[in-house]
Design an enzyme around this catalytic site. Structure first.
Site, mmCIF file in Angstrom:
data_model
loop_
_atom_site.group_PDB
_atom_site.id
_atom_site.type_symbol
_atom_site.label_atom_id
_atom_site.label_comp_id
_atom_site.label_asym_id
_atom_site.label_seq_id
_atom_site.Cartn_x
_atom_site.Cartn_y
_atom_site.Cartn_z
ATOM 1 N N ASN A 1 -5.485 38.391 25.599
ATOM 2 C CA ASN A 1 -6.338 37.417 24.888
ATOM 3 C C ASN A 1 -5.899 37.215 23.445
ATOM 4 O OD1 ASN A 1 -7.971 36.526 26.905
ATOM 5 N ND2 ASN A 1 -9.592 38.018 26.533
ATOM 6 N N HIS B 1 -9.949 45.939 31.748
ATOM 7 C CA HIS B 1 -10.110 44.495 31.524
ATOM 8 C C HIS B 1 -9.393 43.719 32.622
ATOM 9 C CE1 HIS B 1 -9.391 40.662 29.151
ATOM 10 N NE2 HIS B 1 -10.687 40.745 29.314
ATOM 11 N N SER C 1 -14.313 41.573 27.061
ATOM 12 C CA SER C 1 -13.117 40.895 26.563
ATOM 13 C C SER C 1 -12.936 41.128 25.077
ATOM 14 C CB SER C 1 -13.241 39.385 26.791
ATOM 15 O OG SER C 1 -13.345 39.122 28.156
ATOM 16 N N GLU D 1 -5.761 45.388 32.042
ATOM 17 C CA GLU D 1 -5.444 46.099 30.804
ATOM 18 C C GLU D 1 -6.359 47.323 30.751
ATOM 19 O OE1 GLU D 1 -4.280 42.632 27.631
ATOM 20 O OE2 GLU D 1 -6.332 42.610 28.357
HETATM 21 P P1 NAD Z 1 -21.349 35.923 33.805
HETATM 22 O O1 NAD Z 1 -22.317 35.361 32.850
HETATM 23 O O2 NAD Z 1 -20.753 35.053 34.873
HETATM 24 O O3 NAD Z 1 -22.005 37.171 34.553
HETATM 25 C C1 NAD Z 1 -22.732 38.169 33.881
HETATM 26 C C2 NAD Z 1 -23.833 38.638 34.817
HETATM 27 O O4 NAD Z 1 -24.432 39.820 34.302
HETATM 28 C C3 NAD Z 1 -24.980 37.608 34.966
HETATM 29 O O5 NAD Z 1 -25.101 37.273 36.339
HETATM 30 C C4 NAD Z 1 -26.220 38.351 34.455
HETATM 31 O O6 NAD Z 1 -27.405 38.070 35.204
HETATM 32 C C5 NAD Z 1 -25.814 39.798 34.653
HETATM 33 N N1 NAD Z 1 -26.509 40.758 33.797
HETATM 34 C C6 NAD Z 1 -26.836 40.626 32.489
HETATM 35 N N2 NAD Z 1 -27.401 41.755 32.044
HETATM 36 C C7 NAD Z 1 -27.412 42.639 33.101
HETATM 37 C C8 NAD Z 1 -27.850 43.986 33.269
HETATM 38 N N3 NAD Z 1 -28.384 44.678 32.252
HETATM 39 N N4 NAD Z 1 -27.722 44.558 34.488
HETATM 40 C C9 NAD Z 1 -27.178 43.873 35.530
HETATM 41 N N5 NAD Z 1 -26.738 42.586 35.425
HETATM 42 C C10 NAD Z 1 -26.852 41.988 34.216
HETATM 43 O O7 NAD Z 1 -20.197 36.600 32.904
HETATM 44 P P2 NAD Z 1 -18.660 36.897 33.312
HETATM 45 O O8 NAD Z 1 -17.820 35.727 32.962
HETATM 46 O O9 NAD Z 1 -18.624 37.487 34.683
HETATM 47 O O10 NAD Z 1 -18.313 38.020 32.230
HETATM 48 C C11 NAD Z 1 -18.727 39.367 32.399
HETATM 49 C C12 NAD Z 1 -17.934 40.251 31.466
HETATM 50 O O11 NAD Z 1 -16.541 40.153 31.794
HETATM 51 C C13 NAD Z 1 -18.028 39.901 29.981
HETATM 52 O O12 NAD Z 1 -18.003 41.087 29.250
HETATM 53 C C14 NAD Z 1 -16.766 39.068 29.737
HETATM 54 O O13 NAD Z 1 -16.338 39.127 28.400
HETATM 55 C C15 NAD Z 1 -15.798 39.782 30.639
HETATM 56 N N6 NAD Z 1 -14.644 38.981 31.103
HETATM 57 C C16 NAD Z 1 -14.804 37.673 31.473
HETATM 58 C C17 NAD Z 1 -13.695 36.950 31.932
HETATM 59 C C18 NAD Z 1 -13.842 35.521 32.386
HETATM 60 O O14 NAD Z 1 -12.802 34.866 32.607
HETATM 61 N N7 NAD Z 1 -15.042 34.996 32.564
HETATM 62 C C19 NAD Z 1 -12.443 37.584 32.021
HETATM 63 C C20 NAD Z 1 -12.326 38.951 31.661
HETATM 64 C C21 NAD Z 1 -13.441 39.636 31.201
#
Ligand code: NAD
Length: 284
Positions: A192, A141, A120, A153
């Site tokens: 965002n 994204h 993000s 995006e």
């Molecule tokens: P989350 O914490 O729910 O999930 C992340 C997962 O990645 C965790 O389960 C963790 O165990 C795993 N992980 C960490 N390191 C790892 C590795 N090296 N190999 C494999 N798995 C690994 O986070 P999320 O909310 O799903 O966000 C993930 C990404 O998406 C981030 O970059 C965030 O900025 C982006 N994002 C989030 C949203 C949202 O609304 N939450 C929206 C768009 C983008």
């Protein structure tokens, strides 16, 4: 142009799970890689549950459900990606963790494989330069929940090639059925950059005592036809994620409307992170 049939999604948390479901539903052979075995098992159960619901509601057939599941594999190891056309990274929003993962992906995947990030807020160029294939690194994204929200995006870094941008956008449109918008590699992208200051303003308004959380949310739902109010949406996004994105936007643009308000910082310190911890601005 690379034809994308074999995909891997790394990280099976809030976003990765939905992204993987969308890829497999669209017909791509999909490997889901997650470090945490419990999260991986939960992701598999959630995807199966979501497909069961779609069948029960008549939105998918039993054959769609079986087809989608047969195209998915779940793993805790990253080593099995030598035949992938596209990897979509959706791990925690930490630059060192993502840089290290992109270095590994650069070694493990074939040179033709496109490496995409769902970040993000982290500059795509910082992940591109961690690899030897800056032309094949791109931002894709997604929005939460990724299997439902219609928009993505596609973000071009300074090194990303036209053919990578086209291949990524075609995959999102043709396989995932998403609407694609394009933008440059600046923190916040399009959505965002506009949304986060709005969510932070709602948190400042709540903290000022002007109105209750319910009235602020009802105001934007009733007054502007938004499907969710800003505080409900903040709880859905995750307050730790929101704060992390605000911090990066503030660092990039140095504008006060991106600064995390004290109430947000205190809720994160208290581990009241929204829906995922069952408490945030509301209790769940
Ligand atoms: P989350 O914490 O729910 O999930 C992340 C997962 O990645 C965790 O389960 C963790 O165990 C795993 N992980 C960490 N390191 C790892 C590795 N090296 N190999 C494999 N798995 C690994 O986070 P999320 O909310 O799903 O966000 C993930 C990404 O998406 C981030 O970059 C965030 O900025 C982006 N994002 C989030 C949203 C949202 O609304 N939450 C929206 C768009 C983008």
């Amino acid at each position: 142009m690379t034809e994308i049939k074999r995909v891997a999604v790394i990280g099976a948390g809030t976003m990765g799970s939905g992204i993987a479901e969308a890829c497999a539903k669209g017909g791509a052979e999909t490997i889901v890689v997650e470090l945490n075995a419990d999260v991986l098992a939960r992701s598999e159960a959630n995807i199966t549950g979501s497909l069961d619901k779609a069948v029960a509601r008549g939105k998918a057939t039993e054959a769609d459900r079986e087809g989608t599941l047969s195209r998915m594999r779940f793993s805790t190891s990253i080593d099995d990606l030598a035949d992938r056309d596209l990897v979509i990274e959706a791990i925690i929003e930490s630059e060192p963790a993502k840089v290290s993962l992109f270095q590994s992906l650069d070694r493990i995947t074939p040179p033709s494989c496109i490496l995409a990030t769902n970040t993000s807020s982290i500059p795509i160029i910082n992940l591109a330069t961690a690899t030897s294939r800056g032309d094949k690194v791109v931002g894709i994204h997604f929005f939460n929940p990724a299997q439902v929200q219609p928009l993505v995006e596609v973000v071009r870094a300074l090194t990303t090639s036209d053919s990578t941008v086209s291949a990524a956008a075609d995959f999102c449109t043709a396989t995932l059925g998403k609407k694609v918008i394009h933008c440059g590699d600046r923190a916040g992208f399009i959505v965002n950059r506009l949304l986060v200051p709005y969510l932070l303003s709602a948190i400042r308004m709540l903290d000022s005592g002007l109105a209750t959380a319910r009235d602020i949310d009802d105001g934007m739902k009733g007054g502007c036809a938004h499907p969710m109010g800003p505080l409900e949406l903040s709880d859905l996004v995750g307050l730790d994620t929101l704060k992390a994105v605000a911090d990066v936007l503030h660092e990039e643009w140095n504008e006060p409307h991106y600064a995390a308000p004290p109430l947000l910082k205190r809720l994160v310190a208290a581990r009241r992170l929204g829906r995922k911890t069952k408490a945030g601005f509301y209790d769940y």
